[in-house]
Design a protein around this motif. Sequence first.
Motif, PDB file in Angstrom:
ATOM      1  N   LEU A 230       0.848  -1.195   0.000  1.00 36.56           N
ATOM      2  CA  LEU A 230       0.000   0.000   0.000  1.00 36.56           C
ATOM      3  C   LEU A 230       0.879   1.239   0.000  1.00 36.56           C
ATOM      4  CD1 LEU A 230      -2.656  -0.929   2.741  1.00 36.56           C
ATOM      5  CD2 LEU A 230      -3.005  -0.955   0.268  1.00 36.56           C
ATOM      6  N   PRO A 231       0.432   2.326  -0.652  1.00 35.00           N
ATOM      7  CA  PRO A 231      -0.825   2.474  -1.406  1.00 35.00           C
ATOM      8  C   PRO A 231      -0.746   1.791  -2.765  1.00 35.00           C
ATOM      9  CG  PRO A 231       0.465   4.488  -1.545  1.00 35.00           C
ATOM     10  CD  PRO A 231       1.210   3.587  -0.611  1.00 35.00           C
TER      11      PRO A 231
ATOM     12  N   ARG B 164      -6.614   0.525  -4.973  1.00 35.40           N
ATOM     13  CA  ARG B 164      -7.109   0.367  -3.596  1.00 35.40           C
ATOM     14  C   ARG B 164      -6.133   1.064  -2.673  1.00 35.40           C
ATOM     15  NH1 ARG B 164      -9.965  -0.012   0.486  1.00 35.40           N
ATOM     16  NH2 ARG B 164     -11.697  -1.462   0.672  1.00 35.40           N
ATOM     17  N   ARG B 165      -6.380   2.345  -2.438  1.00 34.79           N
ATOM     18  CA  ARG B 165      -5.389   3.179  -1.782  1.00 34.79           C
ATOM     19  C   ARG B 165      -5.220   2.891  -0.294  1.00 34.79           C
ATOM     20  NH1 ARG B 165      -2.522   4.857  -5.995  1.00 34.79           N
ATOM     21  NH2 ARG B 165      -3.640   6.205  -7.428  1.00 34.79           N
ATOM     22  N   MET B 166      -6.319   2.584   0.383  1.00 31.34           N
ATOM     23  CA  MET B 166      -6.270   2.349   1.820  1.00 31.34           C
ATOM     24  C   MET B 166      -7.122   1.135   2.163  1.00 31.34           C
ATOM     25  SD  MET B 166      -6.777   6.315   3.112  1.00 31.34           S
ATOM     26  CE  MET B 166      -6.604   5.974   4.860  1.00 31.34           C
TER      27      MET B 166
ATOM     28  N   ILE C  50      -2.708   3.191   5.386  1.00 30.82           N
ATOM     29  CA  ILE C  50      -2.474   3.940   4.164  1.00 30.82           C
ATOM     30  C   ILE C  50      -1.165   3.536   3.479  1.00 30.82           C
ATOM     31  CG2 ILE C  50      -1.228   5.853   5.284  1.00 30.82           C
ATOM     32  CD1 ILE C  50      -2.933   7.767   3.559  1.00 30.82           C
ATOM     33  N   PHE C  51      -0.362   2.719   4.150  1.00 31.85           N
ATOM     34  CA  PHE C  51       0.961   2.373   3.644  1.00 31.85           C
ATOM     35  C   PHE C  51       1.376   1.051   4.272  1.00 31.85           C
ATOM     36  CE2 PHE C  51       5.612   2.575   3.841  1.00 31.85           C
ATOM     37  CZ  PHE C  51       5.979   3.154   2.621  1.00 31.85           C
TER      38      PHE C  51
ATOM     39  N   PRO D 170       5.792   7.385  -2.054  1.00 30.39           N
ATOM     40  CA  PRO D 170       4.586   7.517  -2.861  1.00 30.39           C
ATOM     41  C   PRO D 170       4.550   8.868  -3.562  1.00 30.39           C
ATOM     42  CG  PRO D 170       4.080   6.876  -0.593  1.00 30.39           C
ATOM     43  CD  PRO D 170       5.514   7.286  -0.635  1.00 30.39           C
TER      44      PRO D 170
ATOM     45  N   LEU E 141      -5.853  10.028  -1.327  1.00 31.86           N
ATOM     46  CA  LEU E 141      -6.222   8.639  -1.081  1.00 31.86           C
ATOM     47  C   LEU E 141      -7.541   8.610  -0.342  1.00 31.86           C
ATOM     48  CD1 LEU E 141      -2.840   7.213   0.216  1.00 31.86           C
ATOM     49  CD2 LEU E 141      -3.565   7.547  -2.129  1.00 31.86           C
TER      50      LEU E 141
END
Length: 304
Positions: A23-24, A28-30, A35-36, A298, A303
């Motif tokens: 991720l991200p 599908r960002r989150m 979030i990462f 990123p 997001l």
Amino acid sequence: MLEIVIEARNAAIGPGMNVKRILPFRLRRMVGPFIFMDHAGPVTILPQKVHAMDVLPHPHIGLSTVSYLFDGQVTHRDSLGVEQVIKPGEVNWMTAGSGIAHSERFEEPAALAGGKLEMIQTWVALPEKDEEANPAFHNYQPEQLPVFTDTGVWMRLIAGDAFGLRNEVKTNSSLFYLHVELEAGARFSLPKEHAERGIYVAKGKIELAHQTYGPGQMLVFRKGAEPVLLAKEPTTLMMLGGEPLGERFIWWNFVSSRKERIEQAKEDWKQGRILLPPTDNHEFIPLPEDKSKPAGSPQPEALS
């Protein structure tokens, strides 16, 4: 049932450190507030080159970083003066809030011998009301983290709540984060109490609906789905998710619900307003040029 399968991509976070980035992801960002997510290792490196892996002091805002090791060790230092040797099975939760800088250094070659270093790092976006909270760091020892065992199943709750388990890891929103070990033939499912849920296969293979998934893949499920996973061999899973927080902007190491706050953070880092760790302040990572694509970072984007 299954919304998407995310394939980890290779990324470099330093001259000697390559990771699998989950991720991200553009589609599908989150997953909940997560979030990462990076998976580093197992790392094989010559002892004399260990310091090439060091991640120099760098800033964060608007998030919590969560470091969890399978093997090896890393030394964390931050603006608060915290110096913590991170070891396997511990949870290291750093809340950046209004702004913090930290470094991650590999100072014990023996801890990396034979490809020992392996770790997962995630970022958890903060709710809007907490984005400007005071920075903080907490280390939680393995004995503070509840473990559940059943036939062919071992599970540790890293943070949040799942399957009736809770711990004292301080979080800012509703979430869950689990380390699960399955023996071959074991079956497992997902906690039902969270809206967004994902499974990352760190090692081994699982079968779902006659399809097999392996290392470097994350499966994200629709709300209400109750999948049954079958371990095809000894398997390590990281399960995470929670309630969505809404749109977030991410640029380099900064996360915020407000784009203008990202711009302020850039200027704060350039002007030295985010302090360096007092015991690791002789070098740092400079702010990347806006038009470049910083290695291991990123791109600027929203997001949700």
